[in-house]
Design a protein around this motif. Sequence first.
Motif, PDB file in Angstrom:
ATOM      1  N   SER A  48       0.850  -1.200   0.000  1.00 43.76           N
ATOM      2  CA  SER A  48       0.000   0.000   0.000  1.00 43.76           C
ATOM      3  C   SER A  48       0.882   1.245   0.000  1.00 43.76           C
ATOM      4  CB  SER A  48      -0.953  -0.010   1.188  1.00 43.76           C
ATOM      5  OG  SER A  48      -0.251  -0.237   2.372  1.00 43.76           O
ATOM      6  N   TYR A  49       0.436   2.242  -0.735  1.00 43.50           N
ATOM      7  CA  TYR A  49       1.273   3.419  -0.976  1.00 43.50           C
ATOM      8  C   TYR A  49       0.730   4.684  -0.319  1.00 43.50           C
ATOM      9  CZ  TYR A  49       3.959   0.709  -4.328  1.00 43.50           C
ATOM     10  OH  TYR A  49       4.773  -0.231  -4.898  1.00 43.50           O
ATOM     11  N   GLY A  50      -0.475   4.575   0.245  1.00 43.60           N
ATOM     12  CA  GLY A  50      -1.094   5.758   0.832  1.00 43.60           C
ATOM     13  C   GLY A  50      -0.512   6.061   2.207  1.00 43.60           C
ATOM     14  N   CYS A 153      -3.596   5.838 -16.731  1.00 43.48           N
ATOM     15  CA  CYS A 153      -3.377   4.826 -15.698  1.00 43.48           C
ATOM     16  C   CYS A 153      -2.060   4.105 -15.956  1.00 43.48           C
ATOM     17  CB  CYS A 153      -4.545   3.841 -15.647  1.00 43.48           C
ATOM     18  SG  CYS A 153      -4.801   2.946 -17.174  1.00 43.48           S
ATOM     19  N   GLU A 154      -1.595   3.370 -14.946  1.00 39.68           N
ATOM     20  CA  GLU A 154      -0.267   2.722 -15.009  1.00 39.68           C
ATOM     21  C   GLU A 154      -0.365   1.272 -14.539  1.00 39.68           C
ATOM     22  OE1 GLU A 154       1.509   5.325 -12.125  1.00 39.68           O
ATOM     23  OE2 GLU A 154       2.055   6.817 -13.608  1.00 39.68           O
ATOM     24  N   PRO A 155      -1.157   0.442 -15.203  1.00 42.29           N
ATOM     25  CA  PRO A 155      -1.358  -0.923 -14.700  1.00 42.29           C
ATOM     26  C   PRO A 155      -0.235  -1.873 -15.108  1.00 42.29           C
ATOM     27  CG  PRO A 155      -2.750  -0.537 -16.613  1.00 42.29           C
ATOM     28  CD  PRO A 155      -1.904   0.690 -16.438  1.00 42.29           C
ATOM     29  N   GLY A 156       0.878  -1.851 -14.376  1.00 42.82           N
ATOM     30  CA  GLY A 156       2.025  -2.680 -14.739  1.00 42.82           C
ATOM     31  C   GLY A 156       1.807  -4.166 -14.510  1.00 42.82           C
ATOM     32  N   THR A 157       1.480  -4.531 -13.267  1.00 42.31           N
ATOM     33  CA  THR A 157       1.347  -5.946 -12.909  1.00 42.31           C
ATOM     34  C   THR A 157       0.269  -6.644 -13.723  1.00 42.31           C
ATOM     35  OG1 THR A 157       2.007  -5.368 -10.669  1.00 42.31           O
ATOM     36  CG2 THR A 157       0.923  -7.502 -10.951  1.00 42.31           C
ATOM     37  N   PHE A 158      -0.841  -5.965 -13.911  1.00 34.77           N
ATOM     38  CA  PHE A 158      -1.987  -6.538 -14.626  1.00 34.77           C
ATOM     39  C   PHE A 158      -1.575  -7.045 -16.007  1.00 34.77           C
ATOM     40  CE2 PHE A 158      -5.977  -5.751 -17.142  1.00 34.77           C
ATOM     41  CZ  PHE A 158      -6.762  -6.691 -16.486  1.00 34.77           C
TER      42      PHE A 158
END
Length: 272
Positions: A48-50, A153-158
């Motif tokens: 988590s990054y928040g 958006c930046e959906p790398g893992t997906f």
Amino acid sequence: MASAGVHCTLDSFSALRRYGALVPAGTPVGLRFNPGVRVGYGSNTRASYGNAKFGFELEECRQALLVAESAGLVVDSAHTHIGWGLQQDAAGAIEQAFVRLAEVAQQIPQLSAVNIGGGLGGRFHAADRPLDLSTWSELIRRHLAPLGVTVACEPGTFVAAPAGVLLVEVNTVEERRGKRWIGVDAGYAINPCPALYGIPIEVVPVRQPLAKPVNAYHVAGHINESYDIWASDYPLPSIHEGDVLALLPAGAYGASMASDHCLRGQVQEVLV
Ligand SMILES: Cc1ncc(COP(=O)(O)O)c(C=O)c1O
């Protein structure tokens, strides 16, 4: 980077000042904001990054705009990245983060895009319920589309994770302290993702992928670290030395994070 047309997103006053000193006046940049929620895969805080080290607070937006302006930069986007492997039950928190992002984006006079980061694709256990794409798109439609700007958006893992499989050879099958252990010829240094983030992977015996499990095994790598474990108590059919196992997914946070720990060298990568 700027001369090559790369658009940077920055999240500290220091970076704004330093980047502004390097690039031509008028270079566009984005600002990254804290999503204000703490969600990610499972209970793993690494996912988590928040409320962590990233991003301006919403209240800092005005000051960030002023610092960017005096550094000769033009802020044209607002960014946030919530977490890794987001699950459906985090939908409420994700909605809160999008509401925050929309709120801060409206303070940016030359806004042309909002960037919602990554976080999709968290299905590693059969019981996982990754964030549904329809929920994601509905939240974007409800809170960000009204801004009338590009949604990035930046959906790398997906995209990348399921594209990679690590094939390893079993070199040891042995009982130790009442457990059945499998040793293989590759360790976490080849694909740090499972050990580093505690992400479960699938272990598939390549010659008999559908055979019924008969034993629970610990599958260990060949690096001298106690956390170099690919899987624990993993149900498998009878495994023999010389068998090939497929460990998956291995396409994200693998090769790019690999190291030469214990001088074991790197794997051969085959693109199919
Ligand atoms: C800013 C940012 N965007 C996108 C990603 C990729 O996220 P994911 O691979 O979970 O989609 C990360 C991963 O750490 C990130 O830090």
